[in-house]
Design a protein around this motif. Structure first.
Motif, mmCIF file in Angstrom:
data_model
loop_
_atom_site.group_PDB
_atom_site.id
_atom_site.type_symbol
_atom_site.label_atom_id
_atom_site.label_comp_id
_atom_site.label_asym_id
_atom_site.label_seq_id
_atom_site.Cartn_x
_atom_site.Cartn_y
_atom_site.Cartn_z
ATOM 1 N N UNK A 99 0.830 -1.200 0.000
ATOM 2 C CA UNK A 99 0.000 0.000 0.000
ATOM 3 C C UNK A 99 0.866 1.253 0.000
ATOM 4 N N UNK A 100 1.959 1.216 0.734
ATOM 5 C CA UNK A 100 2.831 2.384 0.790
ATOM 6 C C UNK A 100 3.592 2.579 -0.507
ATOM 7 N N UNK A 101 3.926 1.516 -1.211
ATOM 8 C CA UNK A 101 4.622 1.684 -2.477
ATOM 9 C C UNK A 101 3.645 2.174 -3.541
ATOM 10 N N UNK A 102 2.388 1.827 -3.456
ATOM 11 C CA UNK A 102 1.386 2.339 -4.373
ATOM 12 C C UNK A 102 1.176 3.826 -4.121
ATOM 13 N N UNK A 103 1.147 4.214 -2.869
ATOM 14 C CA UNK A 103 0.999 5.629 -2.513
ATOM 15 C C UNK A 103 2.224 6.412 -2.970
ATOM 16 N N UNK A 104 3.375 5.828 -2.809
ATOM 17 C CA UNK A 104 4.616 6.495 -3.242
ATOM 18 C C UNK A 104 4.635 6.633 -4.757
ATOM 19 N N UNK A 105 4.149 5.634 -5.462
ATOM 20 C CA UNK A 105 4.114 5.676 -6.910
ATOM 21 C C UNK A 105 3.142 6.772 -7.374
ATOM 22 N N UNK A 106 1.996 6.898 -6.682
ATOM 23 C CA UNK A 106 1.032 7.925 -7.012
ATOM 24 C C UNK A 106 1.634 9.331 -6.769
ATOM 25 N N UNK A 107 2.336 9.459 -5.655
ATOM 26 C CA UNK A 107 2.980 10.743 -5.335
ATOM 27 C C UNK A 107 4.062 11.069 -6.363
ATOM 28 N N UNK A 108 4.820 10.071 -6.759
ATOM 29 C CA UNK A 108 5.863 10.270 -7.767
ATOM 30 C C UNK A 108 5.232 10.684 -9.093
ATOM 31 N N UNK A 109 4.107 10.055 -9.450
ATOM 32 C CA UNK A 109 3.402 10.394 -10.680
ATOM 33 C C UNK A 109 2.868 11.817 -10.620
ATOM 34 N N UNK A 110 2.336 12.237 -9.460
ATOM 35 C CA UNK A 110 1.856 13.603 -9.274
ATOM 36 C C UNK A 110 3.006 14.598 -9.421
ATOM 37 N N UNK A 111 4.153 14.261 -8.810
ATOM 38 C CA UNK A 111 5.315 15.139 -8.891
ATOM 39 C C UNK A 111 5.811 15.262 -10.329
ATOM 40 N N UNK A 112 5.806 14.138 -11.053
ATOM 41 C CA UNK A 112 6.231 14.128 -12.451
ATOM 42 C C UNK A 112 5.282 14.996 -13.285
ATOM 43 N N UNK A 113 3.990 14.830 -13.063
ATOM 44 C CA UNK A 113 2.990 15.594 -13.788
ATOM 45 C C UNK A 113 3.129 17.089 -13.491
ATOM 46 N N UNK A 114 3.341 17.438 -12.221
ATOM 47 C CA UNK A 114 3.504 18.836 -11.836
ATOM 48 C C UNK A 114 4.767 19.425 -12.465
ATOM 49 N N UNK A 115 5.822 18.629 -12.516
ATOM 50 C CA UNK A 115 7.071 19.085 -13.120
ATOM 51 C C UNK A 115 6.890 19.336 -14.610
ATOM 52 N N UNK A 116 6.204 18.416 -15.305
ATOM 53 C CA UNK A 116 5.953 18.597 -16.736
ATOM 54 C C UNK A 116 5.107 19.845 -16.997
ATOM 55 N N UNK A 117 4.094 20.060 -16.163
ATOM 56 C CA UNK A 117 3.268 21.254 -16.302
ATOM 57 C C UNK A 117 4.099 22.520 -16.084
ATOM 58 N N UNK A 118 4.975 22.481 -15.092
ATOM 59 C CA UNK A 118 5.829 23.644 -14.818
ATOM 60 C C UNK A 118 6.771 23.920 -15.990
ATOM 61 N N UNK A 119 7.322 22.871 -16.581
ATOM 62 C CA UNK A 119 8.220 23.017 -17.728
ATOM 63 C C UNK A 119 7.448 23.596 -18.919
ATOM 64 N N UNK A 120 6.243 23.073 -19.173
ATOM 65 C CA UNK A 120 5.431 23.581 -20.280
ATOM 66 C C UNK A 120 5.058 25.049 -20.055
ATOM 67 N N UNK A 121 4.716 25.391 -18.825
ATOM 68 C CA UNK A 121 4.392 26.778 -18.498
ATOM 69 C C UNK A 121 5.611 27.679 -18.712
ATOM 70 N N UNK A 122 6.770 27.210 -18.291
ATOM 71 C CA UNK A 122 7.999 27.990 -18.474
ATOM 72 C C UNK A 122 8.304 28.177 -19.957
ATOM 73 N N UNK A 123 8.096 27.133 -20.757
ATOM 74 C CA UNK A 123 8.335 27.246 -22.199
ATOM 75 C C UNK A 123 7.385 28.256 -22.834
ATOM 76 N N UNK A 124 6.094 28.204 -22.449
ATOM 77 C CA UNK A 124 5.131 29.168 -22.983
ATOM 78 C C UNK A 124 5.508 30.587 -22.566
#
Length: 115
Positions: A3-28
């Motif tokens: 359960x904790x590794x699933x939660x960690x994977x979800x958090x990692x996915x959220x962080x990855x998604x937030x990072x990609x959004x930040x990069x796209x925003x910076x590019x725009x």
């Protein structure tokens, strides 16, 4: 622990998604800033070109006025000299001869000193 590794994977996915959004925003943001800078530079170049063109036109007009004035003064001086020479041709001839002799003496005197 699964359960904790699933939660960690979800958090990692959220962080990855937030990072990609930040990069796209910076590019725009960077693209928008570059476009704005390009527009401002183009406008500034047009203003400078207009100013330089106006300066050249002003200079051209002033130089024409100066040329016309100088030409008129030269004509007046030529007319004055012609009138004086016609009034006193012998005096003018002797004056010209005297100036020629002086120039000849100055030129030949410089050569004599060099020998």
């Amino acid at each position: 622990m699964p359960a904790s590794s699933t939660a960690a994977a979800k958090e990692a996915e959220k962080a990855k998604s937030a990072t990609l959004e930040a990069v796209e925003h910076a590019e725009r943001s960077f693209a928008q800033a570059a476009d704005a800078a390009r527009v401002q530079l183009t406008e500034a170049a047009k203003r400078v070109e207009k100013s330089v063109t106006e300066g050249f036109e002003t200079l051209r007009a002033q130089s024409r006025a100066y040329t016309d004035t100088a030409g008129q003064q030269l004509e007046d001086a030529q007319r004055y000299a012609s009138e004086r020479i016609r009034e006193r041709p012998i005096t003018a001839t002797l004056a010209g001869l005297g100036v020629g002799v002086l120039i000849g003496l100055l030129l030949s005197g410089g050569r004599s000193n060099n020998r």
